[in-house]
Design a protein around this motif. Structure first.
Motif, PDB file in Angstrom:
ATOM      1  N   GLN A 130      -3.243   8.575   3.282  1.00  0.00           N
ATOM      2  CA  GLN A 130      -2.224   7.629   3.761  1.00  0.00           C
ATOM      3  C   GLN A 130      -1.946   6.572   2.687  1.00  0.00           C
ATOM      4  O   GLN A 130      -0.785   6.208   2.450  1.00  0.00           O
ATOM      5  CB  GLN A 130      -2.719   6.975   5.048  1.00  0.00           C
ATOM      6  CG  GLN A 130      -1.630   6.278   5.850  1.00  0.00           C
ATOM      7  CD  GLN A 130      -2.135   5.772   7.186  1.00  0.00           C
ATOM      8  OE1 GLN A 130      -3.310   5.439   7.324  1.00  0.00           O
ATOM      9  NE2 GLN A 130      -1.265   5.720   8.175  1.00  0.00           N
ATOM     10  N   LEU A 131      -3.007   6.093   2.024  1.00  0.00           N
ATOM     11  CA  LEU A 131      -2.834   5.109   0.949  1.00  0.00           C
ATOM     12  C   LEU A 131      -2.075   5.717  -0.227  1.00  0.00           C
ATOM     13  O   LEU A 131      -1.214   5.062  -0.833  1.00  0.00           O
ATOM     14  CB  LEU A 131      -4.199   4.603   0.485  1.00  0.00           C
ATOM     15  CG  LEU A 131      -4.934   3.633   1.416  1.00  0.00           C
ATOM     16  CD1 LEU A 131      -6.345   3.371   0.907  1.00  0.00           C
ATOM     17  CD2 LEU A 131      -4.169   2.319   1.533  1.00  0.00           C
ATOM     18  N   LEU A 132      -2.398   6.977  -0.564  1.00  0.00           N
ATOM     19  CA  LEU A 132      -1.705   7.633  -1.677  1.00  0.00           C
ATOM     20  C   LEU A 132      -0.233   7.869  -1.350  1.00  0.00           C
ATOM     21  O   LEU A 132       0.624   7.808  -2.239  1.00  0.00           O
ATOM     22  CB  LEU A 132      -2.400   8.958  -2.017  1.00  0.00           C
ATOM     23  CG  LEU A 132      -3.805   8.827  -2.643  1.00  0.00           C
ATOM     24  CD1 LEU A 132      -4.448  10.190  -2.812  1.00  0.00           C
ATOM     25  CD2 LEU A 132      -3.732   8.099  -3.987  1.00  0.00           C
ATOM     26  N   ILE A 168      -8.030  -3.086  -3.125  1.00  0.00           N
ATOM     27  CA  ILE A 168      -7.284  -1.834  -3.274  1.00  0.00           C
ATOM     28  C   ILE A 168      -8.273  -0.715  -3.613  1.00  0.00           C
ATOM     29  O   ILE A 168      -9.162  -0.885  -4.452  1.00  0.00           O
ATOM     30  CB  ILE A 168      -6.224  -1.948  -4.396  1.00  0.00           C
ATOM     31  CG1 ILE A 168      -5.228  -3.061  -4.084  1.00  0.00           C
ATOM     32  CG2 ILE A 168      -5.500  -0.634  -4.597  1.00  0.00           C
ATOM     33  CD1 ILE A 168      -4.180  -3.295  -5.159  1.00  0.00           C
ATOM     34  N   HIS A 169      -8.120   0.410  -2.962  1.00  0.00           N
ATOM     35  CA  HIS A 169      -9.002   1.570  -3.187  1.00  0.00           C
ATOM     36  C   HIS A 169      -8.911   2.016  -4.649  1.00  0.00           C
ATOM     37  O   HIS A 169      -7.811   2.083  -5.217  1.00  0.00           O
ATOM     38  CB  HIS A 169      -8.586   2.719  -2.261  1.00  0.00           C
ATOM     39  CG  HIS A 169      -9.610   3.808  -2.154  1.00  0.00           C
ATOM     40  ND1 HIS A 169      -9.829   4.723  -3.170  1.00  0.00           N
ATOM     41  CD2 HIS A 169     -10.480   4.131  -1.148  1.00  0.00           C
ATOM     42  CE1 HIS A 169     -10.779   5.560  -2.801  1.00  0.00           C
ATOM     43  NE2 HIS A 169     -11.191   5.226  -1.570  1.00  0.00           N
ATOM     44  N   PRO A 170     -10.051   2.332  -5.296  1.00  0.00           N
ATOM     45  CA  PRO A 170     -10.038   2.739  -6.718  1.00  0.00           C
ATOM     46  C   PRO A 170      -9.120   3.939  -6.998  1.00  0.00           C
ATOM     47  O   PRO A 170      -8.460   3.987  -8.050  1.00  0.00           O
ATOM     48  CB  PRO A 170     -11.501   3.091  -6.993  1.00  0.00           C
ATOM     49  CG  PRO A 170     -12.280   2.310  -5.983  1.00  0.00           C
ATOM     50  CD  PRO A 170     -11.412   2.239  -4.771  1.00  0.00           C
ATOM     51  N   SER A 171      -9.053   4.889  -6.072  1.00  0.00           N
ATOM     52  CA  SER A 171      -8.204   6.073  -6.294  1.00  0.00           C
ATOM     53  C   SER A 171      -6.728   5.691  -6.296  1.00  0.00           C
ATOM     54  O   SER A 171      -5.933   6.218  -7.093  1.00  0.00           O
ATOM     55  CB  SER A 171      -8.463   7.120  -5.212  1.00  0.00           C
ATOM     56  OG  SER A 171      -9.794   7.577  -5.258  1.00  0.00           O
ATOM     57  N   LEU A 172      -6.350   4.767  -5.421  1.00  0.00           N
ATOM     58  CA  LEU A 172      -4.972   4.289  -5.387  1.00  0.00           C
ATOM     59  C   LEU A 172      -4.655   3.504  -6.655  1.00  0.00           C
ATOM     60  O   LEU A 172      -3.564   3.628  -7.226  1.00  0.00           O
ATOM     61  CB  LEU A 172      -4.736   3.419  -4.144  1.00  0.00           C
ATOM     62  CG  LEU A 172      -3.354   2.783  -4.001  1.00  0.00           C
ATOM     63  CD1 LEU A 172      -2.261   3.845  -4.008  1.00  0.00           C
ATOM     64  CD2 LEU A 172      -3.265   1.934  -2.740  1.00  0.00           C
ATOM     65  N   LYS A 173      -5.620   2.722  -7.098  1.00  0.00           N
ATOM     66  CA  LYS A 173      -5.440   1.972  -8.354  1.00  0.00           C
ATOM     67  C   LYS A 173      -5.181   2.932  -9.515  1.00  0.00           C
ATOM     68  O   LYS A 173      -4.293   2.700 -10.343  1.00  0.00           O
ATOM     69  CB  LYS A 173      -6.698   1.143  -8.649  1.00  0.00           C
ATOM     70  CG  LYS A 173      -6.691  -0.275  -8.103  1.00  0.00           C
ATOM     71  CD  LYS A 173      -7.898  -1.014  -8.660  1.00  0.00           C
ATOM     72  CE  LYS A 173      -7.925  -2.443  -8.169  1.00  0.00           C
ATOM     73  NZ  LYS A 173      -9.092  -3.171  -8.716  1.00  0.00           N
TER      74      LYS A 173
END
Length: 572
Positions: A277-279, A299-304
C-alpha cells in the motif's frame, strides 16, 4: 480499612494584607524581582530541591514559571503577571515590581482602600491619556523605513538579559539577525488581512554566538550521511519542486493492537500488505511529479529507497512543530491518510539544499516567496542558549507588536520618572470638581498620587544595583544614575553624563533631585518637556504596547489585592 478523618472546616483569614506572613512574603518577592531587573540584574538559579534541571535566568517568564509561591494572595499577583507575559512577552519584571510597589505604598496610606482604588484608577487614566497623546514626552514614533529604529528596539531587549552572556559585538550581530528574520516574515504582497510569517529557531548549543545566522525557508535536521551528496531532485516543467507533506506515519505499522482486532485471511502477510500500500502511494507520488516528500513521523526504508531511485527526496521525522510553517510556506495541505492522496494537497518549493552547522546536518527548503525563515542560534552552553532563545523570541514579538502600534517608550527608567513628574504636575492642577466626582478630598488625592509616583520611581531605582544615587532632572523628568562611592551632597553635574535612555547629555543647565531616600524632595514642578528626537537617537527604548499593558495590569492587580477582605483556605 483505613481510618477516615473528620472533614475540617475551611480556614477564614480576615484582613490578609495586615498579616506578618503576607508582608514578609511580599517584601521577599519584591526584593527577588528587583534584584533581577535591567542589564545589571543579578541572575537566579532555580531548581526543585531534589535535583533535576537547574535554570539560570533573570527573565520573568522563567522565574515566575518556576518560583513556588505558596501565599494565595501572591499567587494572584504572579498569575496576573504571567498572563501579561503570555500575551506580550516583554515587561514582565516591570509589571511585577510595579504591582508590588503599588501594594506596599498604597497599603501604608491612612486612606480607605476603596478611596485609594478610585483615585488610583483616575491616575491611571491620566497616564494612559498622556501616553496616547501627541504631547507625550516619553513616547517616540518608530519609523519602519529605518532599520536602525528596529535594531534599537531589539538591542534594548537583548541588553536587558545578562544571563545570555553577550558582549557588544554579539548583541549587534544578533540584533541584525533578529531584524532580518522579522523582515523575512513580512509578506511581500500586502492583502486586506495580511498575516506575518514565522521565524523558526534552530538550536546549535555550542560554538560562537557570531556563528548564528538566518536563512530564508526552513531547516529540517537529518542525521543521515547520504545528504552529504545531494541527489538530483525531480522538478516540474516550471522548474519548481512539488512537495507532499504527510502528517500520518508512513512506517508500515499503522495498525495498532489498541485499535481492536483485525481479521486477516490465512496466508496473507499484514506487513507485506501495508508495504504494498505504501509503495502504491510512492508510485502515485512519482506519477504526480512530486520531487520532495516530508513526513512528520517515520517513512518505511523500502519506500524511501523506491522514492530515491525515482529522484524523489524523502525526509522523515520532521516533527509536529514544523508542520504548520511547512504547510504555510509551501502551500501544501498535510495529508492525514495514505488512502486520501489528492493532487490538491501538493505544494511547491524553489530549491532544496543541504546545510551543515557545527556537527549537525540539515535539509534546507527554500520557498519562492519567503514568509518563513530559520534563525540558527548558537551560544556557548545550554543554559546561555535557553536564555538567548527566550530573549530572541521576546525581541521578535516586540517587533510584531510595534507593527500594530509603531511607537516606543523611553527605556532606562526615563519613562517611569517622566510619568511620575507628569502626575505630580497634573495632580496639583486639578479642579475641585474632579475631587467631587471621585468623592475624595484634595489631601487624599495628593497622598495616593504621591504613592503612585513613588511606585513608578521605585521601578526606575530597581535598575541600579551598586548603591549609587538615582536622580531625576526637573526639566525633562528623565532618570540619571550616579556611580557608587560618591556622597549624596556631591555636585551631580560632575558625576553624570547621560540619562538612562541615553538621549539627554549633561550639556544643559539641568537641575536634579534625588528620587528616594532621606534627601529626596518632591518639589512642585512644571510639566516635563518633550525632547524632539527619533528612535534611532536612543540607546534604550521599550515596547509601547507591552509597557502600557504592564502599567494597567500592575495597577488593576494591586487594586484587586487591596480590595481583599478575606482569604478562605480549604484545610482538607
Amino acid at each position: 480499612m483505613s481510618r477516615l478523618e473528620a472533614k475540617k472546616p475551611p480556614l477564614f483569614i480576615s484582613d490578609p494584607l495586615t498579616k506578618d506572613l503576607f508582608i514578609q512574603s511580599l517584601s521577599l518577592l519584591s526584593r527577588i524581582l528587583k534584584s533581577c531587573y535591567g542589564p545589571a540584574g543579578r541572575l537566579k538559579q532555580l531548581h526543585n530541591g531534589v535535583g533535576g534541571y537547574v535554570c539560570t535566568t533573570s527573565q520573568s517568564s522563567a522565574i515566575l514559571g518556576r518560583l513556588s509561591v505558596s501565599h494565595p494572595v501572591l499567587s494572584v499577583l504572579t498569575a496576573s503577571v504571567q498572563n501579561h507575559v503570555s500575551r506580550f512577552s516583554d515587561c514582565g519584571l516591570f509589571t511585577a515590581i510595579l504591582c508590588c510597589s503599588f501594594i506596599e505604598n498604597f497599603k501604608s496610606l491612612s486612606v480607605a482602600s476603596y478611596t485609594v482604588i478610585k483615585i488610583s484608577r483616575h491616575l491611571l487614566s491620566l497616564c494612559m491619556d498622556y501616553l496616547k497623546s501627541e504631547a507625550c514626552g516619553c513616547r517616540v514614533s518608530v519609523d519602519f523605513s529605518s532599520v536602525e529604529s528596529l535594531l534599537c528596539l531589539v538591542r534594548s531587549v537583548l541588553i536587558s538579559k545578562p544571563a545570555c552572556m553577550l558582549n557588544k559585538t554579539e548583541i549587534d550581530h544578533l540584533a541584525t539577525l533578529v531584524v532580518k528574520a522579522f523582515i523575512f516574515t513580512v509578506p511581500c504582497h500586502v492583502e486586506t488581512n495580511a498575516v506575518l510569517g514565522k521565524c523558526v529557531i534552530v538550536p546549535v548549543k555550542s560554538g560562537r554566538v557570531v556563528d548564528s545566522t538566518v536563512l530564508p525557508g526552513l531547516l529540517i535536521e537529518t542525521p543521515e550521511i547520504q545528504w552529504a551528496k545531494l541527489l538530483t531532485v525531480k522538478r516540474t516543467c516550471s522548474n519548481m519542486i512539488k512537495i507532499a507533506l504527510f502528517s500520518v506515519s508512513m512506517s508500515g505499522d499503522s495498525f495498532s493492537p489498541e485499535e481492536g482486532t483485525i481479521m486477516v485471511h490465512h496466508g496473507i502477510s499484514l506487513e507485506a500488505l501495508e508495504l504494498n500500500q505504501l509503495l502504491d502511494v510512492g508510485k502515485q507520488l512519482v506519477s504526480d511529479e512530486v520531487g520532495l516528500v516530508v513526513c512528520q513521523k517515520v517513512i518505511h526504508p523500502s519506500l524511501k529507497q523506491y522514492l530515491k531511485e525515482n529522484h524523489v527526496m524523502a525526509v522523515d521525522r520532521a516533527g509536529l512543530n514544523l508542520m504548520e510553517p511547512l504547510s504555510r510556506m509551501t502551500g501544501s495541505k498535510p495529508i492525514a491518510s495514505i488512502q486520501l492522496l489528492s493532487p490538491d494537497c501538493y505544494g511547491s518549493l524553489e530549491d532544496v539544499r543541504v546545510e551543515s552547522f557545527a556537527s549537525k546536518h540539515f535539509v534546507h527548503l527554500i520557498p519562492k516567496d519567503t514568509i518563513v525563515c530559520s534563525l540558527i542560534l548558537c551560544n556557548r552552553n545550554e543554559t546561555a542558549w535557553e536564555e538567548l532563545k527566550r530573549a530572541c523570541e521576546t525581541a521578535e514579538h516586540v517587533l510584531q507588536l510595534t507593527v500594530k502600534e509603531p511607537l516606543a517608550l523611553l527605556g532606562g527608567g526615563c519613562t517611569e520618572t517622566h510619568l511620575a513628574s507628569y502626575i505630580r504636575h497634573k495632580s496639583c492642577t486639578l479642579s475641585t470638581s474632579t475631587f467631587k466626582d471621585i468623592d475624595c478630598s484634595r489631601t487624599q488625592y495628593q497622598l495616593v498620587a504621591d504613592g503612585f509616583c513613588r511606585s513608578l520611581e521605585s521601578v526606575a531605582c530597581s535598575l541600579s544595583h551598586d548603591d549609587g544615587d538615582i536622580l531625576t532632572d526637573i526639566v525633562y523628568g528623565h532618570c540619571w544614575f550616579v556611580p557608587s562611592g560618591f556622597p549624596s551632597v556631591s555636585n551631580w553635574s560632575d558625576l553624570v553624563s547621560k540619562c538612562g535612555c541615553g538621549i539627554n547629555g549633561n550639556t544643559e543647565n539641568l537641575s536634579w533631585r534625588l528620587l528616594q531616600g532621606q534627601f529626596a524632595s518632591h518639589v512642585i514642578q512644571d510639566c516635563p518637556k518633550k525632547p524632539s528626537v527619533k528612535v534611532a537617537d536612543f540607546l534604550t527604548v521599550d515596547c509601547f504596547a507591552a509597557k502600557c499593558s504592564g502599567l494597567q495590569v500592575a495597577l488593576e492587580t494591586a487594586n484587586l489585592i487591596l480590595d481583599l477582605s478575606y482569604v478562605i483556605e480549604d484545610q482538607n
